[in-house]
Design an enzyme around this catalytic site. Structure first.
Site, PDB file in Angstrom:
ATOM      1  N   ASP A 122       0.837  -1.210   0.000  1.00 44.47           N
ATOM      2  CA  ASP A 122       0.000   0.000   0.000  1.00 44.47           C
ATOM      3  C   ASP A 122       0.866   1.252   0.000  1.00 44.47           C
ATOM      4  OD1 ASP A 122       0.827  -0.615   2.688  1.00 44.47           O
ATOM      5  OD2 ASP A 122      -0.762   0.665   3.499  1.00 44.47           O
ATOM      6  N   GLU A 189       0.216  -1.180   5.830  1.00 40.43           N
ATOM      7  CA  GLU A 189       1.273  -0.639   6.699  1.00 40.43           C
ATOM      8  C   GLU A 189       1.038   0.829   6.999  1.00 40.43           C
ATOM      9  OE1 GLU A 189       4.983   1.318   7.954  1.00 40.43           O
ATOM     10  OE2 GLU A 189       3.835   1.739   6.170  1.00 40.43           O
TER      11      GLU A 189
HETATM   12 ZN   LIG Z   1       6.669   2.341   4.222  1.00 41.42          ZN
END
Ligand SMILES: [Zn+2]
Length: 486
Positions: A122, A189
């Site tokens: 992401d 994340e």
């Molecule tokens: Zn990162």
């Protein structure tokens, strides 16, 4: 009598100078490693094209509340399988929380503890209004000026795709790593990793997998930030700082401002915030920052080397010097940053409540509780309530005198013969914290070569990676897959 005392002091001083001098002079760099390795040729333009294609898939994490970019992650999964056919056919893939990917590459000796190479798929959104400031549109993946442009080229599709490139390279020629290697690619994340990395880690734990180390994004290769050291330095972070957000709440009687009480909610809160700023958490030298200085001091100019080689005596000087800088201060203490201050609605009305937000980044060794105790003492006002809004403890500090670190360090020397390698402390957070219980050691390093202007590209405008650097990163993983587990 006075003469004797004088002689004694003189004697002690000479002795002290002698010790300081001896420690300084004998603090010399180890012989440079003997490198007999040349990285394999890779088709860097073809690799760049593949990363470019991945950048064009908008796998954006907006917030914990917003829906997952489901279709985009599906597209990215398909893209990976189409472009890395040997990875797709030879490695075992497990989908975690639908969109995160765990690949298992079984080693020649499956009884050895495994390694986990991490990356996240992401990316952060582009701040509205900044699109036009990009040299090339942020999701174009444009190949221009010797670089690949767009979101994710530094953070962190670069890791995911460099690992895939390296694995594909080896799988084509039939290499089997010594120990089992997992690739763990999270999908969230940027919003905390709770569904990705955290779930991957608990999945592996349930399976009883033993892990020697994880390698994740974190620190990079930088030049010109350590006084007197001209060579680029590859920092392998052994730890990351913790994160704590406190909310301070002061209350008071409301009413008309024509007859105010002695203490208002605003006044109480202002005093509290000011006292927190005046009473910073104490600075200290701790691992891994001490490891870093011990490693780099032989390469430093004499004056600094003299101080660092004699830390038993001169630590207070070193700490006070470091405490004056911005980045260096963050290495020696839990930092304090008041970020939000709220109260009042009308100029003639006494507010009944005032709130402030203070954000702390915790040095390994401190804890959420120790910071709260410190803040409570500093504020010293029972009428100001202190609440935790969000927090995670600092990570543990991994070792650097073991074979896992040694394999990474050796690989860096082989692929980047021009750089020094040092332990470091990561000031921001990463997915690695979720592997804390699973892995014996967690290392945070990606061989991006960063200049001064590059830090601003991460989560910022004009994110891009030089194609030559991308090729080096692929070569780094290629070599690490050969070295790891030995
Ligand atoms: Zn990162």
């Amino acid at each position: 009598m006075i003469k004797k005392l004088f002689l004694l002091i003189l004697f002690l001083l000479v002795g002290l100078v002698g010790i300081i001098g001896y420690n300084t002079v004998t603090n010399t760099p180890a012989d440079p490693p003997n490198i007999a390795y040349s990285p394999p040729e890779i088709d860097k333009m073809a690799a760049a094209e593949r990363l470019s294609g991945a950048v064009q898939i908008k796998t954006i994490s907006i917030s914990r509340e917003a829906p997952v970019a489901a279709q985009e992650f599906e597209d990215l999964h398909e893209y990976i399988e189409a472009h890395y056919p040997n990875v797709a056919s030879q490695l075992t893939k497990t989908r975690i929380s639908n969109y995160s990917i765990l690949y298992k590459w079984e080693g020649r000796d499956p009884t050895l503890p495994a390694a986990i190479f991490m990356g996240h798929m992401d990316v952060v959104p582009v701040e509205p209004g900044t699109e036009s400031k990009w040299e090339y549109p942020p999701f174009s993946g444009k190949l221009a000026d010797g670089a690949i442009w767009g979101r994710g080229t530094l953070d962190d599709k670069v890791s995911v795709f460099a690992i895939l490139e390296a694995a594909e390279h080896h799988l084509k020629s039939g290499l089997k790593p010594k120990h089992t290697i997992y690739f763990a690619f999270g999908h969230d994340e940027e919003i905390g990793g709770e569904n990705g990395a955290a779930k991957i880690a608990s999945h592996l734990k349930e399976q009883g997998v033993k892990v020697a180390y994880t390698l994740d994004e974190g620190m990079v290769v930088v030049q010109g930030i350590m006084p007197g050291i001209e060579d680029p330095i590859a920092f392998i972070a052994l730890a990351e700082k913790g994160y704590l957000t406190l909310e301070l709440v002061a209350t008071a009687d409301g009413g008309h401002s024509s007859m105010p009480p002695r203490k208002t909610a605003v006044g109480k809160l202002a005093r509290a915030v000011s006292r927190i700023e005046q009473h910073r958490l104490p600075a200290s030298m701790r691992r891994p920052v001490t490891d870093m200085f011990d490693t780099l001091s032989p390469h430093m100019p004499l004056s600094l080397k003299a101080v660092i080689s004699n830390r038993w005596l001169l630590d207070p000087i070193l700490i006070s010097q470091l405490g004056k800088g911005g980045a260096t201060n963050a290495m020696v203490r839990t930092t304090t940053a008041a970020t939000i201050f709220n109260s009042g609605t009308k100029d003639n009305v006494l507010p009944t409540k005032a709130t402030a937000i203070v954000n702390f980044r915790l040095l390994p060794g401190d804890s959420i509780q120790s910071v709260i105790d410190h803040v409570t003492n500093a504020v010293d006002d029972p009428e100001v309530e202190i609440r935790i809004k969000q927090g995670n403890e600092p990570s543990k500090v991994s070792e650097h005198n073991n074979s896992s670190y040694g394999q990474i360090k050796k690989t860096i020397h082989e692929v980047f013969p021009d750089v020094l390698v040092s332990p470091g402390l990561m000031l921001a957070g990463s997915d690695s914290k979720h592997y804390e219980e699973l892995a014996e050691n967690s290392y945070r390093f990606l061989p991006l070569r960063f200049g001064k202007e590059d830090l601003g590209r991460v989560h910022g405008t004009n994110e891009r990676i030089l194609i030559d650097n991308y090729a080096e990163i692929i070569q780094f993983y290629i070599r690490l897959m050969e070295n790891s587990g030995n």
